[in-house]
Design a protein around this motif. Structure first.
Motif, PDB file in Angstrom:
ATOM      1  N   SER A 187       0.848  -1.191   0.000  1.00  0.00           N
ATOM      2  CA  SER A 187       0.000   0.000   0.000  1.00  0.00           C
ATOM      3  C   SER A 187       0.888   1.247   0.000  1.00  0.00           C
ATOM      4  CB  SER A 187      -0.918   0.015   1.230  1.00  0.00           C
ATOM      5  OG  SER A 187      -0.206   0.434   2.382  1.00  0.00           O
ATOM      6  N   ASN A 188       0.238   2.408   0.049  1.00  0.00           N
ATOM      7  CA  ASN A 188       0.914   3.701   0.184  1.00  0.00           C
ATOM      8  C   ASN A 188       0.769   4.261   1.594  1.00  0.00           C
ATOM      9  OD1 ASN A 188       2.227   4.608  -2.246  1.00  0.00           O
ATOM     10  ND2 ASN A 188       0.210   4.621  -3.219  1.00  0.00           N
ATOM     11  N   ARG A 189       0.336   3.428   2.542  1.00  0.00           N
ATOM     12  CA  ARG A 189      -0.057   3.949   3.856  1.00  0.00           C
ATOM     13  C   ARG A 189       1.066   4.718   4.551  1.00  0.00           C
ATOM     14  NH1 ARG A 189      -1.611   1.037   9.069  1.00  0.00           N
ATOM     15  NH2 ARG A 189      -0.912  -0.876   8.062  1.00  0.00           N
ATOM     16  N   PHE A 190       2.271   4.184   4.506  1.00  0.00           N
ATOM     17  CA  PHE A 190       3.428   4.866   5.080  1.00  0.00           C
ATOM     18  C   PHE A 190       4.429   5.237   3.982  1.00  0.00           C
ATOM     19  CE2 PHE A 190       1.903   1.930   8.432  1.00  0.00           C
ATOM     20  CZ  PHE A 190       1.450   2.883   9.332  1.00  0.00           C
ATOM     21  N   GLY A 191       3.898   5.496   2.792  1.00  0.00           N
ATOM     22  CA  GLY A 191       4.724   5.783   1.628  1.00  0.00           C
ATOM     23  C   GLY A 191       4.695   4.605   0.657  1.00  0.00           C
ATOM     24  N   PRO A 192       5.089   4.850  -0.610  1.00  0.00           N
ATOM     25  CA  PRO A 192       5.072   3.775  -1.610  1.00  0.00           C
ATOM     26  C   PRO A 192       5.877   2.569  -1.148  1.00  0.00           C
ATOM     27  CG  PRO A 192       5.490   5.889  -2.657  1.00  0.00           C
ATOM     28  CD  PRO A 192       5.549   6.124  -1.182  1.00  0.00           C
ATOM     29  N   GLY A 193       5.320   1.386  -1.367  1.00  0.00           N
ATOM     30  CA  GLY A 193       6.020   0.164  -0.993  1.00  0.00           C
ATOM     31  C   GLY A 193       5.778  -0.299   0.424  1.00  0.00           C
ATOM     32  N   THR A 194       4.774   0.276   1.114  1.00  0.00           N
ATOM     33  CA  THR A 194       4.455  -0.191   2.469  1.00  0.00           C
ATOM     34  C   THR A 194       3.973  -1.639   2.404  1.00  0.00           C
ATOM     35  OG1 THR A 194       3.814   2.023   3.209  1.00  0.00           O
ATOM     36  CG2 THR A 194       2.999   0.159   4.500  1.00  0.00           C
ATOM     37  N   LEU A 195       4.660  -2.523   3.085  1.00  0.00           N
ATOM     38  CA  LEU A 195       4.273  -3.938   3.119  1.00  0.00           C
ATOM     39  C   LEU A 195       3.165  -4.117   4.146  1.00  0.00           C
ATOM     40  CD1 LEU A 195       4.753  -6.879   2.256  1.00  0.00           C
ATOM     41  CD2 LEU A 195       6.468  -7.036   4.080  1.00  0.00           C
ATOM     42  N   GLU A 196       1.976  -4.460   3.660  1.00  0.00           N
ATOM     43  CA  GLU A 196       0.834  -4.634   4.554  1.00  0.00           C
ATOM     44  C   GLU A 196       0.745  -6.052   5.106  1.00  0.00           C
ATOM     45  OE1 GLU A 196      -1.132  -2.483   5.818  1.00  0.00           O
ATOM     46  OE2 GLU A 196      -0.733  -0.705   4.614  1.00  0.00           O
ATOM     47  N   SER A 197       0.926  -7.041   4.247  1.00  0.00           N
ATOM     48  CA  SER A 197       0.802  -8.421   4.732  1.00  0.00           C
ATOM     49  C   SER A 197       1.422  -9.401   3.745  1.00  0.00           C
ATOM     50  CB  SER A 197      -0.671  -8.794   4.957  1.00  0.00           C
ATOM     51  OG  SER A 197      -1.354  -8.921   3.722  1.00  0.00           O
ATOM     52  N   VAL A 198       1.729 -10.588   4.272  1.00  0.00           N
ATOM     53  CA  VAL A 198       2.104 -11.745   3.460  1.00  0.00           C
ATOM     54  C   VAL A 198       1.272 -12.914   3.953  1.00  0.00           C
ATOM     55  CG1 VAL A 198       3.944 -13.277   2.673  1.00  0.00           C
ATOM     56  CG2 VAL A 198       4.467 -10.888   3.233  1.00  0.00           C
ATOM     57  N   LYS A 199       0.527 -13.527   3.044  1.00  0.00           N
ATOM     58  CA  LYS A 199      -0.339 -14.658   3.408  1.00  0.00           C
ATOM     59  C   LYS A 199       0.119 -15.931   2.683  1.00  0.00           C
ATOM     60  CE  LYS A 199      -4.822 -14.160   3.185  1.00  0.00           C
ATOM     61  NZ  LYS A 199      -5.303 -14.656   4.490  1.00  0.00           N
ATOM     62  N   ALA A 200      -0.167 -17.049   3.292  1.00  0.00           N
ATOM     63  CA  ALA A 200       0.110 -18.341   2.669  1.00  0.00           C
ATOM     64  C   ALA A 200      -1.049 -18.688   1.737  1.00  0.00           C
ATOM     65  CB  ALA A 200       0.291 -19.419   3.730  1.00  0.00           C
TER      66      ALA A 200
END
Length: 341
Positions: A309-322
């Motif tokens: 997302s852009n939440r904390f700037g471009p490239g903010t990692l929100e989640s990784v799911k299996a």
């Protein structure tokens, strides 16, 4: 054994003088006056006829003033005249606009350094297909930068039992998914000895010339020593060409979601090859509203689902799911902290 990689830096890419050399002298001189820290934030320079020059910094958009400063108020910025825009187009195409008609018909041209220039204007069609774009009214200069090291924390989550897990990256536009994809390709092409990841042969279908940023067939951005790149090639034709001719271990491509993409991914899997790709969606819920993408997510093809997302700037990692229905392996908290299962 994994190959030695370039020493990581925060950003790799062209210097500011190398970037602005493509612009005509008046605009180049104004851009040269921008403050040093601010330059590294710019991802796009947008020029429109009779409008001010806009600088896209991800979450912030500002306008260029006549004296080389920036302002949030477009009324404080000078406008680009038709004559200035023509000078800009001539500079960007090195005076060979008509020789580049085939490229311009796609809406963009590539430049040395991996930069890309998009155009809008009057579309000229022939037999229902775009032949070229005339009377250009807008120019979007997209700056190519590699952000080194951003993929490294994710690599242990993408590698299991000696193989690369089939991965989909989703994000809204301009949130860094192509940058992350490029870095993952590069890391696995080199290999990472610290994680016992060997170098992989990676076939890249670079449909929009964004991943390798090729110019005259030569990749301008580092995708590693074992990557084979099909530039400006449609995804469907490119994937099957790579499977037939290059014996890849991983196939990488940008932006899936059409109905026929499900079959392309199935054929990659049936060939015993892993893959990594991207799609436009703000989150998994939004992705499920796209029929073609929903089928890919529901049929179990995806082993790792990365959301940016852009939440904390471009490239903010929100989640990784299996996978789409699997557990969260990494989750961004509301205040910017992280949680790993």
């Amino acid at each position: 054994m994994a190959d030695k990689q370039p020493i990581p830096r925060e950003q790799h890419g062209s210097s500011w003088p190398e970037i602005i050399r493509f612009f005509h002298s008046d605009l180049r001189n104004r851009l040269a006056k921008l403050p040093l820290p601010f330059r590294s934030e710019i991802i796009e320079i947008r020029c429109r006829v009779n409008r001010p020059v806009e600088l896209n910094c991800g979450k912030r958009h500002v306008f260029l003033t006549e004296d080389g400063g920036v302002t949030d108020d477009f009324r404080e910025a000078g406008v680009m005249s038709i004559d200035e825009l023509r000078k800009l187009i001539s500079a960007l195409t090195t005076g060979s606009y008509y020789a580049l008609e085939a490229e311009i018909a796609q809406g963009y041209i590539g430049l040395p350094g991996g930069h890309r220039v998009g155009f809008t204007g009057r579309v000229v069609q022939n037999a229902g297909k775009i032949q070229t774009i005339q009377h250009i009214s807008s120019v979007n200069f997209r700056i190519a930068r590699r952000v080194a090291g951003i993929a490294r924390p994710l690599l242990p989550l993408l590698w299991k039992d000696g193989r690369f897990l089939k991965t989909l990256i989703i994000s809204p536009p301009a949130a860094g998914k192509t940058t992350l994809l490029r870095e993952i390709i590069r890391e696995f092409s080199y290999g990472v000895s610290q994680l016992n990841i060997p170098g992989h042969h990676i076939g890249v279908v670079d449909e929009r010339s964004e991943l390798a940023g090729s110019y005259l067939g030569v990749p301008q951005l580092d995708l590693g020593p074992r990557s084979d790149i099909l530039d400006a090639c449609p995804k469907e034709e490119g994937v099957y060409l790579l499977l037939r001719s290059m014996n890849p271990q991983i196939i990488a491509t940008d932006e899936v979601g059409r109905e026929k993409d499900q079959q392309i991914i199935a054929d990659i899997i049936n060939a015993g090859v892993s893959f990594i790709t991207t799609a436009h969606a703000r989150n998994l819920t939004e992705a499920m509203f796209r029929p073609g993408l929903r089928r890919i997510l529901e049929n179990g093809s995806i082993e790792r689902l990365i959301t940016l997302s852009n939440r904390f700037g471009p490239g903010t990692l929100e989640s990784v799911k299996a996978g789409a229905a699997g557990p969260e392996l990494w989750l961004q908290s509301q205040n910017g902290g992280e949680h790993r299962d």
